[in-house]
Design a protein around this motif. Structure first.
Motif, PDB file in Angstrom:
ATOM      1  N   UNK A  81      -1.209   1.303  11.112  1.00 35.09           N
ATOM      2  CA  UNK A  81      -1.173   0.890   9.704  1.00 35.09           C
ATOM      3  C   UNK A  81       0.215   1.095   9.106  1.00 35.09           C
ATOM      4  N   UNK A  82       0.928   2.129   9.586  1.00 32.67           N
ATOM      5  CA  UNK A  82       2.279   2.341   9.067  1.00 32.67           C
ATOM      6  C   UNK A  82       3.260   1.348   9.674  1.00 32.67           C
ATOM      7  N   UNK A  86       0.151  -4.189   5.182  1.00 33.21           N
ATOM      8  CA  UNK A  86      -0.613  -5.345   4.713  1.00 33.21           C
ATOM      9  C   UNK A  86      -0.809  -5.280   3.200  1.00 33.21           C
ATOM     10  N   UNK A  88      -2.919  -7.070   0.430  1.00 30.49           N
ATOM     11  CA  UNK A  88      -4.074  -7.966   0.358  1.00 30.49           C
ATOM     12  C   UNK A  88      -3.941  -8.922  -0.823  1.00 30.49           C
ATOM     13  N   UNK A  93      -5.858  -4.096  -7.782  1.00 27.16           N
ATOM     14  CA  UNK A  93      -6.928  -3.096  -7.877  1.00 27.16           C
ATOM     15  C   UNK A  93      -6.615  -1.840  -7.075  1.00 27.16           C
ATOM     16  N   UNK A  94      -5.592  -1.900  -6.200  1.00 28.21           N
ATOM     17  CA  UNK A  94      -5.347  -0.703  -5.397  1.00 28.21           C
ATOM     18  C   UNK A  94      -4.552   0.359  -6.150  1.00 28.21           C
ATOM     19  N   UNK A  95      -4.063   0.029  -7.354  1.00 30.91           N
ATOM     20  CA  UNK A  95      -3.327   1.013  -8.145  1.00 30.91           C
ATOM     21  C   UNK A  95      -4.284   2.076  -8.652  1.00 30.91           C
ATOM     22  N   UNK A  96      -3.917   3.339  -8.531  1.00 28.42           N
ATOM     23  CA  UNK A  96      -4.827   4.372  -9.028  1.00 28.42           C
ATOM     24  C   UNK A  96      -4.134   5.614  -9.551  1.00 28.42           C
ATOM     25  N   UNK A 103       2.172   6.153  -7.265  1.00 28.75           N
ATOM     26  CA  UNK A 103       1.400   5.134  -6.576  1.00 28.75           C
ATOM     27  C   UNK A 103       2.196   4.521  -5.421  1.00 28.75           C
ATOM     28  N   UNK A 106       2.302   6.787  -2.522  1.00 26.45           N
ATOM     29  CA  UNK A 106       1.025   7.127  -1.863  1.00 26.45           C
ATOM     30  C   UNK A 106       1.064   6.852  -0.358  1.00 26.45           C
ATOM     31  N   UNK A 107       1.552   5.692   0.025  1.00 27.30           N
ATOM     32  CA  UNK A 107       1.637   5.344   1.456  1.00 27.30           C
ATOM     33  C   UNK A 107       2.555   6.293   2.213  1.00 27.30           C
ATOM     34  N   UNK A 110       1.186   9.655   2.742  1.00 23.44           N
ATOM     35  CA  UNK A 110       0.190   9.731   3.811  1.00 23.44           C
ATOM     36  C   UNK A 110       0.840   9.841   5.184  1.00 23.44           C
ATOM     37  N   UNK A 141      -1.257   1.309 -15.119  1.00 27.16           N
ATOM     38  CA  UNK A 141      -2.178   0.460 -15.872  1.00 27.16           C
ATOM     39  C   UNK A 141      -1.544  -0.096 -17.138  1.00 27.16           C
ATOM     40  N   UNK A 159       6.341   2.127   2.847  1.00 28.47           N
ATOM     41  CA  UNK A 159       5.997   2.718   4.144  1.00 28.47           C
ATOM     42  C   UNK A 159       6.980   2.248   5.213  1.00 28.47           C
TER      43      UNK A 159
ATOM     44  N   UNK B 181      -6.706   0.597   0.635  1.00 26.84           N
ATOM     45  CA  UNK B 181      -6.201   1.965   0.741  1.00 26.84           C
ATOM     46  C   UNK B 181      -6.081   2.396   2.192  1.00 26.84           C
ATOM     47  N   UNK B 183      -5.144   0.430   4.495  1.00 26.54           N
ATOM     48  CA  UNK B 183      -3.888  -0.180   4.910  1.00 26.54           C
ATOM     49  C   UNK B 183      -2.697   0.659   4.464  1.00 26.54           C
ATOM     50  N   UNK B 184      -2.897   1.469   3.404  1.00 29.06           N
ATOM     51  CA  UNK B 184      -1.810   2.342   2.959  1.00 29.06           C
ATOM     52  C   UNK B 184      -1.913   3.724   3.608  1.00 29.06           C
ATOM     53  N   UNK B 205     -11.254   5.747  -8.400  1.00 28.91           N
ATOM     54  CA  UNK B 205     -10.544   5.386  -9.635  1.00 28.91           C
ATOM     55  C   UNK B 205     -10.441   3.865  -9.789  1.00 28.91           C
ATOM     56  N   UNK B 206      -9.938   3.143  -8.779  1.00 29.78           N
ATOM     57  CA  UNK B 206      -9.907   1.679  -8.952  1.00 29.78           C
ATOM     58  C   UNK B 206     -11.288   1.076  -9.181  1.00 29.78           C
TER      59      UNK B 206
END
Lengths: 286, 267
Positions: A81-82, A86, A88, A93-96, A103, A106-107, A110, A141, A159, B181, B183-184, B205-206
């Motif tokens: 994955x690193x 990808x 999408x 929606x992946x922001x959190x 944010x 985050x990658x 990890x 947001x 990443x 996520x 993928x991250x 959260x999302x």
């Protein structure tokens, strides 16, 4: 870099709604390539790219990244994955996180990287997508639509994958935002040597960006080649429910009127060059 | 990965049971449940069992779907039977060290098993043959009298409908977020409990944010179409009692009468 061998993916196999989305595909994505992946809605593009980083497991066939087989016990999926980043479709929606910085980080976080390296990568990614650095401390947001899109793409670029896959990165953006994001992706591809797979519905975008085009139709790879070659086969593309860039159809119409332009012209600058050449050759009579 | 979950177990069909009015089906199911608890004779249980089996066959739904419902509460059934079997008082009929079975215990255990199995079968048939939307329509119609005591019946039914409607959407959304996520580099599978719980934050959260956004959008869309609650609202599908509903009522009530009589007849 990425190699798909006889890959097939069937949704709800054996059930009443069985559907083969990807049908026996063989495809190799090389280092330093910018590949445009096009196809009609439902042609299996999204399914195909999700198999490239192991998000979904092919029903049959094998996937290799850097020579390592995916879904093999010896291969650590997180490493894959690193390596294969990808983004999408409509990825907002992946922001959190609380801040844009966190944010995007985050990658890399990890990946267990040291803090200074994370910071370097966040800033690199931020510049790569053209996100202003003062936005980093804001809440994701509070960003506008275009800025959110940039932040999500930056989150994957941070990443520093060897291959970056983007599923319609410009869908729903305004034209200027679209052009800028694409320009920056191409720029980064050239400077950082990141291989890029770009899925898009816009023939113009693909024509301006890609070194190589892969056309999907009904789960199979229908065409694979250089843009000039692919866009020279207008009838075939149309039979797949696709079109050619506007400039290609204009030059095609000119050809039909008897002007000797080459087939498969796909960028405006190319068209200008060829028309000028023709004009000079004809002694300014055209 | 979440796509395989079936929610609400509606099994489409066109049988007699499928065609019954949802109100009828809800009422008859309730009557059946009451009968299951009223019955206390072997014949009564046999009759109820035979009846529910007959209904199950009429629905033409493969039996394995009904048995699936039983599987989930199997543990509960075994536990209840176990306690009833070994912990009741009465004449001892079998003993091994401290474990003993009494005649009363055996009887209680068997009745309990019969009741639970019948209960699950009865309610499964209701949910298998009635679409969630028809079910909420039926509930709304049946609760209408409670409007007199200011119970917002229509609003409750609308909430149920909307909740049901959004379950598949939310499943899709969760699937998408998990993929993004993953993928991250989020790792859901390894690490200790705290690490795994933490890995859920980027998903939850999302999911919350998009649910709120959807709720907002839906409220706006409903208002744009002048929705303002149940006052004077007409329905597209008007519930109507037909001949088959009366047949259903007749058969079930007859069954009820027989079961109650059997309680007093000693054989």
């Amino acid at each position: 870099m990425i190699k798909l061998e006889n890959v097939t993916y069937t949704y709800s196999e054996g059930g009443p709604f069985e559907m083969t989305a990807v049908d026996n595909v063989n495809l190799t994505i090389n280092k330093d390539e910018l590949v445009g992946l096009i196809g009609h809605t439902g042609s299996g593009k999204s399914t195909l790219i999700q198999m490239m980083n192991g998000l979904i497991k092919p029903t049959s066939g094998r996937v290799f990244v850097d020579g390592k087989e995916l879904h093999n016990k010896k291969t650590k999926m997180s490493d894959i994955r690193f390596k294969v980043g990808l983004v999408m479709q409509y990825p907002e929606y992946q922001l959190f996180e609380e801040t844009v910085y966190k944010d995007i980080a985050f990658g890399p976080a990890n990946m267990d990287l040291p803090d200074f390296e994370i910071k370097r990568r966040v800033e690199f990614a931020c510049d790569a997508v053209g996100l202003k650095r003062e936005l980093l401390e804001k809440s994701p947001f509070d960003l506008s639509g275009g800025q959110k899109r940039r932040a999500t793409i930056a989150g994957v670029i941070a990443m520093q994958p060897e291959v970056l896959i983007l599923d319609e990165p410009t869908a729903g953006l305004d034209p200027s935002g679209r052009d800028e994001i694409l320009y920056r992706i191409r720029d980064m591809h050239r400077r950082a040597g990141m291989a890029v797979v770009l899925v898009s519905h816009s023939m113009e975008d693909i024509a301006n960006m890609a070194d190589r085009i892969v056309v999907m139709n009904k789960g199979k790879v229908a065409l694979d080649g250089k843009p000039a070659e692919i866009f020279g086969r207008r009838e075939e593309l149309e039979s797949f429910g696709l079109s050619v860039p506007q400039v290609t159809s204009i030059t095609h119409k000119l050809r039909e009127k008897g002007y000797e332009l080459p087939k498969g012209i796909h960028t405006v600058s190319e068209a200008v060059y060829e028309i000028m050449k023709l004009k000079k050759g004809a002694g300014d009579n055209v | 990965m979440f796509k395989d979950i079936t929610l609400g177990q509606f099994f489409p069909g066109d049988s007699f049971v499928h065609r019954l009015d949802p109100r009828t089906k809800i009422c008859l199911s309730l009557i059946f449940i009451v009968l299951v608890f009223l019955a206390n004779s072997i014949l009564g249980f046999a009759l109820l069992g035979g009846f529910i089996l007959l209904v199950a066959i009429i629905t033409k739904i493969p039996l394995k779907f009904m048995i699936r419902g039983l599987k989930t509460i199997m543990f509960f059934i075994v536990l209840t039977a176990f306690f009833n079997l070994f912990l009741s008082t009465g004449t001892v009929i079998w003993q091994w060290r401290f474990l003993k079975i009494t005649d009363r215990g055996l009887e209680l255990a068997l009745t309990m098993i019969a009741r639970l199995v019948l209960l699950i079968f009865g309610t499964s048939i209701l949910t298998l043959t009635t679409s969630p939307i028809a079910l909420t329509d039926g509930i709304e119609a049946l609760l209408r009298p409670f409007k007199k005591i200011k119970l917002p019946v229509h609003e409750l039914a609308m909430m149920m409908t909307i909740a049901l409607r959004f379950i598949p959407t939310l499943i899709d959304e969760t699937d998408k977020i998990i993929k993004a996520q993953t993928a991250r580099g989020t790792d859901f599978e390894s690490g200790n409990l705290i690490r795994r719980a933490k890995a859920l934050i980027p998903i939850l959260i999302p999911l919350f944010i998009s649910s709120f956004r959807r709720a907002d959008d839906l409220a706006l869309a409903m208002e744009c179409r002048c929705y303002n609650g149940g006052e004077n609202r007409t329905r597209m599908k008007v519930l109507e009692m037909k001949a088959i509903d009366f047949v259903g009522w007749g058969v079930t009530l007859a069954l009820g009468v027989i079961v109650i009589i059997l309680n007093y007849v000693r054989i």
